[in-house]
Design a protein around this motif. Sequence first.
Motif, PDB file in Angstrom:
ATOM      1  N   TYR A 133       0.883  -1.103  -0.063  1.00 51.94           N
ATOM      2  CA  TYR A 133       0.029  -0.123   0.157  1.00 51.94           C
ATOM      3  C   TYR A 133       0.975   1.122   0.119  1.00 51.94           C
ATOM      4  O   TYR A 133       0.593   2.124  -0.822  1.00 51.94           O
ATOM      5  CB  TYR A 133      -1.108  -0.008   1.223  1.00 51.94           C
ATOM      6  N   PRO A 134       1.871   1.221   0.762  1.00 52.51           N
ATOM      7  CA  PRO A 134       2.840   2.570   0.677  1.00 52.51           C
ATOM      8  C   PRO A 134       3.280   3.184  -0.628  1.00 52.51           C
ATOM      9  O   PRO A 134       3.543   4.049  -1.098  1.00 52.51           O
ATOM     10  CB  PRO A 134       3.777   2.309   1.830  1.00 52.51           C
ATOM     11  N   PHE A 135       3.545   1.878  -1.309  1.00 55.15           N
ATOM     12  CA  PHE A 135       4.305   1.965  -2.588  1.00 55.15           C
ATOM     13  C   PHE A 135       3.348   1.958  -3.718  1.00 55.15           C
ATOM     14  O   PHE A 135       3.546   2.888  -4.688  1.00 55.15           O
ATOM     15  CB  PHE A 135       5.166   0.568  -2.871  1.00 55.15           C
ATOM     16  N   MET A 136       2.086   1.262  -3.829  1.00 56.31           N
ATOM     17  CA  MET A 136       1.267   1.408  -4.814  1.00 56.31           C
ATOM     18  C   MET A 136      -0.329   1.639  -3.987  1.00 56.31           C
ATOM     19  O   MET A 136      -1.012   0.541  -3.953  1.00 56.31           O
ATOM     20  CB  MET A 136       1.264   0.022  -5.441  1.00 56.31           C
ATOM     21  N   PRO A 137      -0.343   2.838  -3.651  1.00 54.85           N
ATOM     22  CA  PRO A 137      -1.688   2.777  -3.078  1.00 54.85           C
ATOM     23  C   PRO A 137      -3.058   2.314  -3.784  1.00 54.85           C
ATOM     24  O   PRO A 137      -3.876   1.745  -3.180  1.00 54.85           O
ATOM     25  CB  PRO A 137      -1.843   4.281  -2.538  1.00 54.85           C
ATOM     26  N   SER A 138      -3.167   2.768  -5.257  1.00 54.55           N
ATOM     27  CA  SER A 138      -4.379   2.718  -5.696  1.00 54.55           C
ATOM     28  C   SER A 138      -4.578   1.047  -6.055  1.00 54.55           C
ATOM     29  O   SER A 138      -5.672   0.604  -6.135  1.00 54.55           O
ATOM     30  CB  SER A 138      -4.594   3.508  -6.727  1.00 54.55           C
ATOM     31  N   LYS A 139      -3.422   0.514  -6.605  1.00 55.07           N
ATOM     32  CA  LYS A 139      -3.505  -0.979  -6.930  1.00 55.07           C
ATOM     33  C   LYS A 139      -3.856  -1.810  -5.631  1.00 55.07           C
ATOM     34  O   LYS A 139      -4.390  -2.829  -6.034  1.00 55.07           O
ATOM     35  CB  LYS A 139      -2.348  -1.541  -7.558  1.00 55.07           C
ATOM     36  N   SER A 140      -3.092  -1.353  -4.472  1.00 54.13           N
ATOM     37  CA  SER A 140      -3.394  -2.196  -3.177  1.00 54.13           C
ATOM     38  C   SER A 140      -4.773  -1.985  -2.665  1.00 54.13           C
ATOM     39  O   SER A 140      -5.386  -2.868  -2.329  1.00 54.13           O
ATOM     40  CB  SER A 140      -2.403  -1.681  -2.368  1.00 54.13           C
ATOM     41  N   ASP A 141      -5.362  -1.049  -2.886  1.00 58.96           N
ATOM     42  CA  ASP A 141      -6.978  -0.718  -2.747  1.00 58.96           C
ATOM     43  C   ASP A 141      -7.531  -1.527  -3.632  1.00 58.96           C
ATOM     44  O   ASP A 141      -8.627  -2.251  -3.195  1.00 58.96           O
ATOM     45  CB  ASP A 141      -7.199   0.750  -3.106  1.00 58.96           C
ATOM     46  N   ALA A 142      -7.269  -1.777  -4.953  1.00 59.73           N
ATOM     47  CA  ALA A 142      -8.080  -2.619  -5.833  1.00 59.73           C
ATOM     48  C   ALA A 142      -8.055  -4.158  -5.403  1.00 59.73           C
ATOM     49  O   ALA A 142      -8.711  -4.813  -5.330  1.00 59.73           O
ATOM     50  CB  ALA A 142      -7.658  -2.458  -7.175  1.00 59.73           C
ATOM     51  N   MET A 143      -6.804  -4.580  -4.951  1.00 60.59           N
ATOM     52  CA  MET A 143      -6.494  -5.976  -4.449  1.00 60.59           C
ATOM     53  C   MET A 143      -7.303  -6.047  -3.220  1.00 60.59           C
ATOM     54  O   MET A 143      -7.904  -7.246  -3.025  1.00 60.59           O
ATOM     55  CB  MET A 143      -5.108  -6.013  -3.961  1.00 60.59           C
ATOM     56  N   TRP A 144      -7.275  -4.935  -2.310  1.00 60.38           N
ATOM     57  CA  TRP A 144      -8.209  -5.345  -1.122  1.00 60.38           C
ATOM     58  C   TRP A 144      -9.601  -5.664  -1.283  1.00 60.38           C
ATOM     59  O   TRP A 144     -10.272  -6.029  -0.839  1.00 60.38           O
ATOM     60  CB  TRP A 144      -7.831  -3.824  -0.357  1.00 60.38           C
ATOM     61  N   ALA A 145     -10.172  -4.725  -2.248  1.00 59.95           N
ATOM     62  CA  ALA A 145     -11.681  -4.953  -2.574  1.00 59.95           C
ATOM     63  C   ALA A 145     -11.791  -6.321  -3.181  1.00 59.95           C
ATOM     64  O   ALA A 145     -12.869  -6.765  -2.819  1.00 59.95           O
ATOM     65  CB  ALA A 145     -12.123  -3.715  -3.511  1.00 59.95           C
ATOM     66  N   GLN A 146     -11.106  -6.735  -4.115  1.00 60.45           N
ATOM     67  CA  GLN A 146     -11.491  -7.906  -4.812  1.00 60.45           C
ATOM     68  C   GLN A 146     -10.956  -8.998  -3.666  1.00 60.45           C
ATOM     69  O   GLN A 146     -11.696 -10.113  -3.946  1.00 60.45           O
ATOM     70  CB  GLN A 146     -10.144  -8.181  -5.788  1.00 60.45           C
ATOM     71  N   LEU A 147     -10.406  -8.947  -2.689  1.00 61.00           N
ATOM     72  CA  LEU A 147     -10.180  -9.961  -1.576  1.00 61.00           C
ATOM     73  C   LEU A 147     -11.403  -9.837  -0.510  1.00 61.00           C
ATOM     74  O   LEU A 147     -11.402 -10.503   0.576  1.00 61.00           O
ATOM     75  CB  LEU A 147      -8.945  -9.704  -0.852  1.00 61.00           C
ATOM     76  N   GLY A 148     -12.395  -8.859  -0.752  1.00 58.76           N
ATOM     77  CA  GLY A 148     -13.731  -8.668  -0.078  1.00 58.76           C
ATOM     78  C   GLY A 148     -13.354  -8.156   1.202  1.00 58.76           C
ATOM     79  O   GLY A 148     -14.380  -8.205   2.122  1.00 58.76           O
ATOM     80  N   GLN A 149     -12.442  -7.164   1.129  1.00 58.51           N
ATOM     81  CA  GLN A 149     -11.902  -6.303   2.496  1.00 58.51           C
ATOM     82  C   GLN A 149     -13.015  -5.108   2.552  1.00 58.51           C
ATOM     83  O   GLN A 149     -12.909  -4.624   1.313  1.00 58.51           O
ATOM     84  CB  GLN A 149     -10.442  -6.240   2.637  1.00 58.51           C
ATOM     85  N   THR A 150     -13.124  -4.664   3.593  1.00 57.43           N
ATOM     86  CA  THR A 150     -13.731  -3.161   3.501  1.00 57.43           C
ATOM     87  C   THR A 150     -12.873  -2.222   3.645  1.00 57.43           C
ATOM     88  O   THR A 150     -11.707  -2.535   4.420  1.00 57.43           O
ATOM     89  CB  THR A 150     -14.964  -3.017   4.527  1.00 57.43           C
ATOM     90  N   GLY A 151     -13.139  -0.932   3.668  1.00 56.41           N
ATOM     91  CA  GLY A 151     -12.208   0.286   4.011  1.00 56.41           C
ATOM     92  C   GLY A 151     -11.088   0.252   2.807  1.00 56.41           C
ATOM     93  O   GLY A 151     -11.258  -0.316   1.640  1.00 56.41           O
ATOM     94  N   THR A 152      -9.801   0.617   3.267  1.00 62.98           N
ATOM     95  CA  THR A 152      -8.608   0.575   2.530  1.00 62.98           C
ATOM     96  C   THR A 152      -7.420  -0.249   3.264  1.00 62.98           C
ATOM     97  O   THR A 152      -7.592  -0.549   4.442  1.00 62.98           O
ATOM     98  CB  THR A 152      -8.169   1.935   2.340  1.00 62.98           C
ATOM     99  N   PRO A 153      -6.502  -0.640   2.658  1.00 62.40           N
ATOM    100  CA  PRO A 153      -5.506  -1.309   3.287  1.00 62.40           C
ATOM    101  C   PRO A 153      -4.564  -0.469   4.168  1.00 62.40           C
ATOM    102  O   PRO A 153      -3.356  -0.919   4.590  1.00 62.40           O
ATOM    103  CB  PRO A 153      -4.426  -2.031   2.052  1.00 62.40           C
ATOM    104  N   GLU A 154      -5.046   0.808   4.387  1.00 60.53           N
ATOM    105  CA  GLU A 154      -4.092   1.573   5.306  1.00 60.53           C
ATOM    106  C   GLU A 154      -4.852   1.050   6.871  1.00 60.53           C
ATOM    107  O   GLU A 154      -5.617   1.708   7.423  1.00 60.53           O
ATOM    108  CB  GLU A 154      -4.486   3.210   5.208  1.00 60.53           C
TER     109      GLU A 154
END
Length: 508
Positions: A452-473
């Motif tokens: 997430y610190p390196f690639m915030p928006s792609k990590s957000d997308a991964m997070w959502a695809q993994l069924g997680q809520t919010g952001t990886p922060e």
Amino acid sequence: MSKAAFYVTTPIFYISGTPHIGHAYTSIAADILARSARAFGPARALTGTDEHGQKVAQAAEAAGMSPQAYTDMLAPKWKELAAAYDCRFDDFIRTTEPRHAEACLALFERMRANGDVYQGVYEGWYCTNDETFWPEAKLIDGRCPNPECHRPVQWLSEQNWFFKLSAYRDRLLAHFRAHPEFVRPQTRYNEMMAVLEAGLDDLSISRSSFDWGIPLPGGGVIYVWFDALINYISALGWPADRDGLFATFWPATHLIGKEIARFHTLIWPAMLWSAGLEIPERIFAHGWILADGEKMSKSLGNVIEPFSLAQRFGADSVRYFLFREAPFGSDFSISVEKLRQRHNSDLGNDLGNLLRRSLAMLQKYRNGLVPEPAESAIGERFADLGTLVHEHVTAMRFREALDEIWNLVTALNRAIDEQKPWDLHKHGRGDELDALLYTLCEGLRWLAILLYPFMPSKSDAMWAQLGQTGTPEVRWDDALQWGTLGAGTQTDPGAPLFPRIEPEPVEA
Ligand SMILES: [Zn+2]
């Protein structure tokens, strides 16, 4: 870190310059540090623009504008650069703001009250382009000795204010010796030690031949460099500190380009000491980005334009590339082709495919639902990965941090190749299949957090695809415990993270 709150700054960028990839590089580094620090506690990141000086006044005049209107016109492009690379700054300071002038005058008065500021006549050769005085002996063929500049210089003789910088030499030497981590990397530290050992002259800190700057009582304006350095504390609300930001966040970690090391590592600490303030925690001078081994310049036609680069590859791919390609601190060469290759191989093939095929198998064999947490050799092997990555990032070993993260990417891909989930399914080995699918999803959740610190928006997308809520922060202490991903989480496979990018067709 010695204090609970973290504060990182970029240099303020010279307002009428052209944003280039080097500016983006510093900003991204600050953003990576701040996002990483936020996973552990309060953090603040600052950037801004340097808007005073004779050169700005002359450019404004040439454009037929007032200096203020001219800088108002140019400031937005610097905010756009940060936005183009997804750099989330808590504040953007412009040196033409009243809060900045207030801090500059307060600092000046404190230094004067402490007997470190005196009046004298300044005579010397001045380069307007660099806003720097040069001694006669340093001139090359009677011109500015900066190899990037080499412009004609002008003789100035003015009644100016001076700062007793020479009085701080011994204290600086002692600080450098006691704190080798104060200036990094080692090469910059050595250079600055050599300057200190050779001795420091007092510094002229005002100008009286033009008026585009912060006016001093009794005439003249503050020298643009002296003014610029103060941004790091004026942005925290010093001296009034109504919001308590200065008390919470100062001292800072300064990120700079190596060409401005002398101002930041010698003059700025001496100014702060003179005013009775703490000096920066550390100053890291990174290297230059070259284009195929050459300095980028308009005349060579090899300038890599940062806005179009972000547009073509996506901010996250460029962010990843810049910090995976070379250690932070050294000069290094980039090319669009190298970036394209890393985008396709590291990001598309290694990471993007890992997410895509893991979630596709989970969809196919378990209707997209995460199985029960299971024991995992991978979970054990990488239990300390968060600590390791955090240590590397804190020490600005960004490439090593990414190398460590990539070991997990590789291990997860290898687990698929070796355990062949399709065979496990075919032979009815459901428990083993569940364990593998869990390992893949949990490993991907870790990757979203760590990247997430390196690639915030792609990590957000991964997070959502993994069924997680919010952001990886999220707080790393809590979130990076293997087995945190809950059984029954509904995953949601989406578009490929890093679609393949083909070479641009060669023009005929
Ligand atoms: Zn010059």
